[in-house]
Design a protein around this motif. Structure first.
Motif, short mmCIF file in Angstrom:
data_model
loop_
_atom_site.label_atom_id
_atom_site.label_comp_id
_atom_site.label_asym_id
_atom_site.label_seq_id
_atom_site.Cartn_x
_atom_site.Cartn_y
_atom_site.Cartn_z
N ILE A 71 0.84 -1.20 0.00
CA ILE A 71 0.00 0.00 0.00
C ILE A 71 0.88 1.25 0.00
CG2 ILE A 71 -1.66 1.33 1.33
CD1 ILE A 71 -2.69 -1.31 2.47
N ILE A 73 1.85 4.48 1.37
CA ILE A 73 1.57 5.16 2.63
C ILE A 73 2.38 6.45 2.68
CG2 ILE A 73 1.74 5.03 5.14
CD1 ILE A 73 1.22 2.04 4.92
N ASP A 150 -3.18 12.51 8.34
CA ASP A 150 -2.83 11.20 7.79
C ASP A 150 -1.71 10.53 8.58
OD1 ASP A 150 -4.67 11.31 5.72
OD2 ASP A 150 -3.27 12.32 4.37
N SER A 175 -4.07 4.96 7.23
CA SER A 175 -4.23 4.15 6.02
C SER A 175 -4.68 2.74 6.38
CB SER A 175 -2.91 4.07 5.25
OG SER A 175 -2.50 5.34 4.80
N TYR A 227 -13.57 2.61 5.34
CA TYR A 227 -12.59 1.54 5.33
C TYR A 227 -13.20 0.23 4.86
CZ TYR A 227 -9.46 4.57 7.97
OH TYR A 227 -8.66 5.61 8.35
N ILE A 242 -8.44 -1.31 5.69
CA ILE A 242 -7.65 -0.30 4.98
C ILE A 242 -8.61 0.68 4.32
CG2 ILE A 242 -5.69 -1.83 4.58
CD1 ILE A 242 -6.61 -2.14 1.71
N LYS A 243 -8.12 1.89 4.08
CA LYS A 243 -8.95 2.87 3.39
C LYS A 243 -9.45 2.27 2.08
CE LYS A 243 -7.13 7.23 5.18
NZ LYS A 243 -6.44 8.49 4.85
N GLU A 245 -10.09 3.36 -0.78
CA GLU A 245 -9.42 3.74 -2.03
C GLU A 245 -8.09 3.02 -2.21
OE1 GLU A 245 -8.59 7.35 0.76
OE2 GLU A 245 -10.18 5.86 0.43
N LEU A 246 -7.62 2.32 -1.16
CA LEU A 246 -6.35 1.61 -1.25
C LEU A 246 -6.52 0.11 -1.50
CD1 LEU A 246 -4.49 3.29 1.77
CD2 LEU A 246 -4.27 3.84 -0.66
N GLN A 248 -7.36 -1.42 -4.04
CA GLN A 248 -6.85 -1.82 -5.36
C GLN A 248 -5.40 -2.29 -5.31
OE1 GLN A 248 -6.05 1.65 -7.98
NE2 GLN A 248 -6.56 2.93 -6.21
N PHE A 249 -4.67 -1.91 -4.26
CA PHE A 249 -3.26 -2.29 -4.18
C PHE A 249 -3.04 -3.64 -3.50
CE2 PHE A 249 -3.30 2.37 -4.33
CZ PHE A 249 -2.45 2.58 -5.40
#
Length: 306
Positions: A71, A73, A150, A175, A227, A242-243, A245-246, A248-249
């Motif tokens: 991810i 970060i 953040d 994150s 999340y 995890i958030k 939007e993350l 995808q990783f």
């Protein structure tokens, strides 16, 4: 005679300290090897495949290493509370292996003193704060110690108000969130212990089985905060979010792994002796305790819903 005794005591302390340092140096080296191995895995079927232990109580060191290397970060900072003396924790390997900056909080003054007197406290950028966390003070504690906006990781393990405190947190935007859950509450209902600013697990029930929230309760709260749940460790005690939007990783076959009850046996009798309850015997032990059913915010007995 006292001079000689003091010298012997000092020598013993140095020998113990040097032995401990040597053990931890070797543990860190093995952790680096394990990290390289898990990062070579193309796709995880579950977070359990990434587990290994250096300083975490369970296999969370490996899971964390996998996630932070997958991810993006922005800020390599963490917050962890409920760390006791930091001997076992989710973030100590992150501190010492990856040189992240961190804040740890515990309700015991002696635990914080132990952390501040440790060899690693001066070697790394760690802040240790003594405070009994509640929903009213958590944001001020974070801001007063320079943690806002953040951050990389938030790890919550306070054996009680975990749901309510996470819900109250607004000062930081992690994150990754790691939150302990109570698998004894099952996977069908959104349940949590009722909020009490003075909640202490052993005082609430001698068995130590009455604490925290169910996984469905935390999953709903996580969704409200933006999340996604990606799984839990193999001991079924720490949930990972995890958030969204993350997501995808993270290359995993399933981002929402199946629920499985915990198998560790930490129950105690009224005199504090381990009783090693397992299976449904654990929930039966606390069946007369009340929980909040978050589907309707009703306070009910566990035996009426589990």
């Amino acid at each position: 005679m006292s001079y000689i005794s003091n010298k012997i005591k000092s020598l013993k302390n140095r020998l113990f300290f040097n032995s401990l340092r040597a053990i931890e140096v070797n543990a860190l080296l093995l952790g680096k090897i394990n990290t390289r191995q898990i990062l070579n895995i193309n796709k995880l079927s579950s977070l359990k495949e990434a587990e290994f232990k250096v300083f975490s109580q369970w296999g969370d060191d490996g899971i964390i290493q996998y996630l932070i290397n997958k991810i993006p970060i922005k800020n390599h900072t963490f917050v962890e509370f409920g760390v006791e003396d930091y001997t076992e924790s989710n973030t100590r390997y992150l501190l010492m292996n990856d040189n992240w900056t961190g804040l740890v909080i515990d309700g015991s003054h002696s635990n914080i003193c132990d952390i501040k007197s440790s060899y690693y406290y001066w070697m790394y950028d760690l802040t240790a704060v003594h405070s009994f966390i509640d929903t009213d003070n958590i944001n001020n504690i974070l801001i007063d110690n320079g943690f806002n906006g953040d951050i990389g990781i938030l790890s919550i393990d306070i054996d009680g108000n975990d749901y309510w405190v996470w819900k109250a947190i607004s000062a930081i935007s992690p994150s990754i969130v790691i939150c302990e859950f109570n698998s004894n509450f099952g996977d069908k209902h959104r349940l949590t212990v009722p909020y009490s600013p003075t909640f202490q697990r052993t005082n609430e029930h001698y068995s130590n089985l009455y604490f925290g929230a169910s996984l469905p309760a935390l999953k709903e709260l996580a969704s409200e905060k933006g999340y996604s749940f990606i799984g839990a460790n193999s001991n079924s005690i720490n949930a990972y979010f995890i958030k969204s939007e993350l997501v995808q990783f993270i290359d995993m076959d399933s981002l929402d792994s199946d629920f499985y009850p915990s198998k560790f046996r930490e129950s105690r009798d009224i005199e504090g002796n381990l009783t090693f309850l397992s299976g449904t015997n654990k929930i039966n032990e606390i069946s007369e305790k009340k929980v909040v059913d978050l589907s309707n915010n009703e306070l009910i007995l566990l035996k009426d819903i589990i």
